[in-house]
Design an enzyme around this catalytic site. Structure first.
Site, PDB file in Angstrom:
ATOM      1  CB  CYS A 115       4.612  -2.581   3.443  1.00 26.11           C
ATOM      2  SG  CYS A 115       3.323  -1.896   2.381  1.00 26.11           S
ATOM      3  CB  CYS A 116       6.219   1.506   6.429  1.00 25.88           C
ATOM      4  SG  CYS A 116       4.573   1.342   7.153  1.00 25.88           S
ATOM      5  CB  CYS A 122      -2.086   2.457   4.402  1.00 31.33           C
ATOM      6  SG  CYS A 122      -0.659   3.344   3.739  1.00 31.33           S
ATOM      7  CB  CYS A 170      -2.057  -0.509   8.171  1.00 30.77           C
ATOM      8  SG  CYS A 170      -1.137  -1.651   7.117  1.00 30.77           S
ATOM      9  CB  CYS A 177       5.092   4.709   8.706  1.00 30.72           C
ATOM     10  SG  CYS A 177       5.531   6.464   8.575  1.00 30.72           S
TER      11      CYS A 177
END
Length: 218
Positions: free
Chosen positions: A101-102, A183, A186, A209
């Protein structure tokens, strides 16, 4: 680095014809670098890596700060829509594969920016994590770009002293107990005794990240 040294280095880069940019997480402690840059050259673009998962307060704060400091804000987003950021079971990647995702929302979009710039001015500090403590003030990045870390050897105390001295604005989530804001899915409020970044990706063996691990040339 001292502020006059930061100014000299930036002026040197510009004299060499290098194209500069900076990024910011727009946390309160990030504003020191932005304020310094605004006094040196307020034409340097500031990239907000907009993952689509930020707290609304962070987006509003970024707009407020860049307007106040008269800095150009660039909203950088992934080219991959959220509908395609799911695992084989249909779950959004931050729930099952936060590293990927990062990568899709932060590292990959910024890699594109690196291709068209020469110097990435980055506000990391050595006291934030073990990974960052191993960095140098000037370090190579992909595509022949230079990572420039002018705040690397600043302490937390120096940062907050500067914020107070210059009466810089504060992220509204500071007052709610957040100390490291990324985010929303997280990020959590830290428990007593936690280090600055331990409340990020809580419960996972993850502290970065990818911006400061993948986008470094060894």
């Amino acid at each position: 680095m001292e502020i006059n040294q930061i100014k000299e280095r930036i002026e040197q880069y510009k004299a060499e014809g290098k194209k500069l940019f900076t990024t910011s997480s727009f946390q309160t402690h990030s504003l020191v670098l932005l304020h310094i840059l605004s006094q040196i050259d307020n034409t340097i673009p500031v990239y907000l890596i907009n993952t689509g998962y930020h707290f609304p307060e962070t987006i509003a704060f970024a707009e407020q700060v860049c307007k106040q400091f008269k800095l150009p804000l660039v909203d950088l987003k992934s080219e991959t829509p959220k509908s395609m950021q799911r695992d084989t079971e249909g779950r959004l990647l931050f729930t099952s594969d936060p590293d990927y995702c990062c990568f899709m929302n932060k590292t990959q979009p910024l890699d594109v920016v690196l291709r068209v710039h020469d110097v990435w001015i980055n506000g990391i500090r050595a006291d934030q994590s073990k990974t960052r403590s191993a960095m140098l003030v000037e370090q190579p990045a992909p595509h022949g770009t230079i990572r420039f870390h002018p705040m690397l050897n600043w302490s937390k105390q120096q940062i907050w002293r500067y914020i107070k001295e210059h009466n810089l604005p504060r992220h509204t989530l500071d007052a709610k107990g957040y100390v490291s804001i990324g985010c929303e899915p997280c990020t959590r409020k830290p428990d007593p005794g936690m280090q600055e970044r331990e409340a990020r990706w809580y419960g996972l063996k993850k502290t970065e990240c990818g911006l400061h691990t993948d986008l470094v040339s060894r």
